[in-house]
Design an enzyme around this catalytic site. Structure first.
Site, mmCIF file in Angstrom:
data_model
loop_
_atom_site.group_PDB
_atom_site.id
_atom_site.type_symbol
_atom_site.label_atom_id
_atom_site.label_comp_id
_atom_site.label_asym_id
_atom_site.label_seq_id
_atom_site.Cartn_x
_atom_site.Cartn_y
_atom_site.Cartn_z
ATOM 1 N N ASP A 291 0.852 -1.186 0.000
ATOM 2 C CA ASP A 291 0.000 0.000 0.000
ATOM 3 C C ASP A 291 0.892 1.242 0.000
ATOM 4 O O ASP A 291 1.897 1.276 0.714
ATOM 5 C CB ASP A 291 -0.904 -0.009 1.234
ATOM 6 C CG ASP A 291 -2.011 1.010 1.178
ATOM 7 O OD1 ASP A 291 -1.703 2.232 1.114
ATOM 8 O OD2 ASP A 291 -3.187 0.628 1.203
ATOM 9 N N ILE A 292 0.536 2.253 -0.788
ATOM 10 C CA ILE A 292 1.376 3.464 -0.853
ATOM 11 C C ILE A 292 1.140 4.396 0.328
ATOM 12 O O ILE A 292 1.902 5.337 0.536
ATOM 13 C CB ILE A 292 1.192 4.236 -2.178
ATOM 14 C CG1 ILE A 292 -0.250 4.718 -2.336
ATOM 15 C CG2 ILE A 292 1.628 3.388 -3.360
ATOM 16 C CD1 ILE A 292 -0.430 5.722 -3.464
ATOM 17 N N ASN B 101 -13.043 -3.186 2.826
ATOM 18 C CA ASN B 101 -13.953 -2.049 2.925
ATOM 19 C C ASN B 101 -14.879 -2.107 1.716
ATOM 20 O O ASN B 101 -14.417 -2.142 0.582
ATOM 21 C CB ASN B 101 -13.187 -0.724 2.926
ATOM 22 C CG ASN B 101 -12.271 -0.596 4.126
ATOM 23 O OD1 ASN B 101 -12.618 -1.017 5.214
ATOM 24 N ND2 ASN B 101 -11.104 -0.032 3.925
ATOM 25 N N GLN C 192 -14.254 2.889 1.608
ATOM 26 C CA GLN C 192 -13.648 2.362 0.391
ATOM 27 C C GLN C 192 -13.376 3.544 -0.525
ATOM 28 O O GLN C 192 -14.273 4.319 -0.834
ATOM 29 C CB GLN C 192 -14.568 1.354 -0.303
ATOM 30 C CG GLN C 192 -13.927 0.734 -1.530
ATOM 31 C CD GLN C 192 -14.820 -0.274 -2.242
ATOM 32 O OE1 GLN C 192 -15.960 -0.510 -1.842
ATOM 33 N NE2 GLN C 192 -14.298 -0.856 -3.295
ATOM 34 N N HIS D 147 -10.705 -5.193 -2.948
ATOM 35 C CA HIS D 147 -9.362 -5.383 -2.415
ATOM 36 C C HIS D 147 -9.408 -5.713 -0.934
ATOM 37 O O HIS D 147 -10.314 -5.317 -0.224
ATOM 38 C CB HIS D 147 -8.468 -4.162 -2.666
ATOM 39 C CG HIS D 147 -8.967 -2.871 -2.092
ATOM 40 N ND1 HIS D 147 -10.002 -2.160 -2.658
ATOM 41 C CD2 HIS D 147 -8.554 -2.161 -1.020
ATOM 42 C CE1 HIS D 147 -10.198 -1.051 -1.956
ATOM 43 N NE2 HIS D 147 -9.349 -1.041 -0.955
ATOM 44 N N HIS E 76 -7.124 -5.514 2.519
ATOM 45 C CA HIS E 76 -5.963 -4.964 3.209
ATOM 46 C C HIS E 76 -5.385 -6.050 4.110
ATOM 47 O O HIS E 76 -6.132 -6.721 4.835
ATOM 48 C CB HIS E 76 -6.366 -3.782 4.097
ATOM 49 C CG HIS E 76 -6.897 -2.607 3.351
ATOM 50 N ND1 HIS E 76 -6.118 -1.525 3.043
ATOM 51 C CD2 HIS E 76 -8.127 -2.354 2.858
ATOM 52 C CE1 HIS E 76 -6.852 -0.640 2.393
ATOM 53 N NE2 HIS E 76 -8.078 -1.122 2.266
#
Length: 115
Positions: free
Chosen positions: A31-32, A88, A95, A101, A103
């Site tokens: 994750d960025i 989410n 979201q 996706h 996490h």
């Protein structure tokens, strides 16, 4: 694949990402904007707007996302200490990218309740 979806761009390799695990159907990457010392995202390569839509359309793929999350946790060396999986689904759940996706969060003790 959606042309305006960030995660579809990562799947197409037109958007850079640090990939940690990949199969024919799923992709896991860092994750960025990490919310824990280890924060990875696992996505289906096929575009579904959220986890509920993906699970309804292809339960097998939903299982593959979960299996890939476990592999991503192993790659991040958080599998033995514990990690949290979060899907989410929808704006009220925060979201922000409307591509299903998961996490994968770990590397620290998690608190409860999460929300």
């Amino acid at each position: 694949m959606s042309t305006d979806c960030l995660f579809c761009g990562i799947v197409a390799r037109t958007v850079p990402a640090t990939v940690v695990h990949e199969t024919d159907t799923v992709l896991a990457f860092a994750d960025i904007d990490p919310q824990a010392p280890s924060h990875l995202l696992v996505i289906p390569k096929e575009h579904y707007p959220d986890a509920a839509t993906m699970a309804a359309a292809d339960p097998r793929l939903a299982g593959e996302v979960l299996a890939a999350a476990a592999e991503a946790a192993k790659a991040a060396a958080i599998d033995s200490t514990g990690y949290r999986l979060v899907f989410n689904t929808g704006a009220d759940a925060n979201q922000t990218v409307f591509h299903a996706h998961c996490h994968v969060l770990g590397g620290r003790r998690m608190s409860w309740p999460p929300g």
